[in-house]
Design an enzyme around this catalytic site. Structure first.
Site, PDB file in Angstrom:
ATOM      1  N   ASP A 143       0.702   4.215 -43.498  1.00  0.00           N
ATOM      2  CA  ASP A 143       0.476   4.679 -41.855  1.00  0.00           C
ATOM      3  C   ASP A 143      -0.841   4.077 -41.524  1.00  0.00           C
ATOM      4  OD1 ASP A 143       2.987   5.054 -42.497  1.00  0.00           O
ATOM      5  OD2 ASP A 143       2.933   7.133 -42.409  1.00  0.00           O
ATOM      6  N   GLU A 144      -1.580   4.021 -41.672  1.00  0.00           N
ATOM      7  CA  GLU A 144      -3.306   4.561 -41.011  1.00  0.00           C
ATOM      8  C   GLU A 144      -4.098   3.026 -41.355  1.00  0.00           C
ATOM      9  OE1 GLU A 144      -5.209   7.880 -40.906  1.00  0.00           O
ATOM     10  OE2 GLU A 144      -3.390   9.129 -40.252  1.00  0.00           O
ATOM     11  N   SER A 145      -3.159   2.852 -42.338  1.00  0.00           N
ATOM     12  CA  SER A 145      -4.253   0.707 -42.809  1.00  0.00           C
ATOM     13  C   SER A 145      -4.809   1.283 -43.034  1.00  0.00           C
ATOM     14  CB  SER A 145      -4.885   0.241 -41.293  1.00  0.00           C
ATOM     15  OG  SER A 145      -3.606  -0.127 -40.624  1.00  0.00           O
TER      16      SER A 145
END
Length: 368
Positions: A304-306
């Protein structure tokens, strides 16, 4: 055990593939038949055309179209060298005295058709990053050698060796294939006694070394045979983590975005996985899998935060552990990570491999 896992994305089961019982038959012992097989495959008139510099680009293009990856210059150079020293059977040119044979994509250059290039010569513990091109004869450890590349859209970083029946460790073997062959010759020469009883073996090695040195000197550009580990060191500086195969991963990181480490070191992670693999019942396995399921949840947060590298590292460790009970976890984490990293071809390879994963090396030949 895995039914309770929240998948990072929709699972794509690997397609079932037809097995091929064909054995890796040596090319014809006659030069005429060898020439005919090459001509049928590539439209070349004779073996000298295959080894000529003018056809290097054509050879690479044809093999690359099958494997959907680019091949480095040393791939075709090794083939040219083997054609020179054994025109009747280039694949077996190094069998005596080095004990290795060309395989994998080299089967195409031998005039054969491959039904499943992503599974052909892919050993049980070979991750998508490994592409086998040489195999050792009569090796109880399933010793083989191949290119290692982090990204299918880029050239290989270097050559590695693997012993699939022993462990999942990938060992650096050389920056390119000619360098690796030269290193192997020198290693065997250092072990061969000066006793007259083995003078024939020493003479064969010395002769092969001389031929390789002359061949490398005539290449354009000249190929450096002395191993300096430049590519290995360059890649090590860009790598993250460790992974069970000891080479870690290499993903793009900018402003600390792209990778976050797994919450356990390799030794602890191995113990957790071993506990699950040794469970005798499904209920025991589900309970033992709890701490690992937590790691998968952390991967979902990372995605979700790459920080896609975390899923790649954990997924590779599930795959490299080898137990079938981890196939589902690897089959969810790895395709997702590869797609996020724009390494879609590796997602396809891992899905096919998990659907048809063979421990017996005689079952990994996919020849028509």
């Amino acid at each position: 055990m895995m039914e309770n896992m929240t998948p990072p994305n929709e699972d794509k089961p690997g397609k079932k593939r037809k097995t091929d019982d064909a054995q890796d038959e040596a090319p014809s012992a006659t030069k005429g038949k060898f020439q005919k097989s090459i001509q049928n495959s590539f439209g070349f008139k004779n073996s000298s055309d295959v080894s000529s510099a003018s056809n290097i680009t054509d050879l690479l293009t044809r093999v690359s179209s099958v494997y959907r990856m680019e091949f480095p210059h040393d791939f075709s150079l090794l083939w040219r060298f083997c054609v020179q020293i054994c025109p009747s059977c280039p694949k077996k040119a190094l069998l005596d005295p080095l004990g290795v044979s060309l395989c994998g994509p080299y089967d195409i250059l031998s005039g054969k058709e491959i039904s499943e290039p992503f599974l052909h010569c892919r050993y049980y513990l070979d991750p998508p990053e490994v592409q086998t091109v040489l195999t050792a004869s009569n090796s109880s450890e399933q010793l083989h050698y191949g290119y290692f590349r982090d990204d299918p859209n880029k050239m290989p970083a270097f050559v590695v060796s693997a012993k699939s029946s022993k462990d999942c460790v990938l060992r650096y073997a050389g920056d390119n294939l000619l360098e690796f062959i030269y290193k192997e010759i020198n290693l065997k020469l250092s072990k061969v006694s000066t006793d007259s009883s083995v003078s024939n073996e020493r003479n064969k090695l010395t002769n092969l070394k001389s031929k390789l040195e002359k061949f490398a000197a005539t290449c354009d550009p000249v190929v450096q045979l002395n191993c300096k580990e430049k590519n290995f060191r360059d890649r090590k500086r860009k790598s993250q983590g460790t992974t069970f195969h000891k080479l870690g991963i290499s993903v793009y990181v900018k402003n600390d975005i792209g990778y976050r480490p797994i919450h356990h070191d390799d030794a602890t992670l191995r113990k957790m996985m071993q506990k699950v693999a040794q469970c005798e019942s499904q209920s025991e396995r589900v309970a033992a899998f709890g701490p690992l399921h937590e790691q998968i949840t952390f991967v979902q947060f990372a995605n979700d935060e790459s920080d896609f590298g975390m899923g790649l590292e954990l997924g590779l460790n599930f795959f490299l552990q080898g137990a079938e009970c981890f196939h589902k976890a690897a089959g969810k984490l790895l395709p997702t990570a590869y797609k996020f990293l724009k390494r879609d071809l590796y997602a396809e390879i891992i899905e096919k491999h998990l659907a048809k994963r063979e421990k017996d090396p005689t079952n990994i030949l996919y020849l028509k």
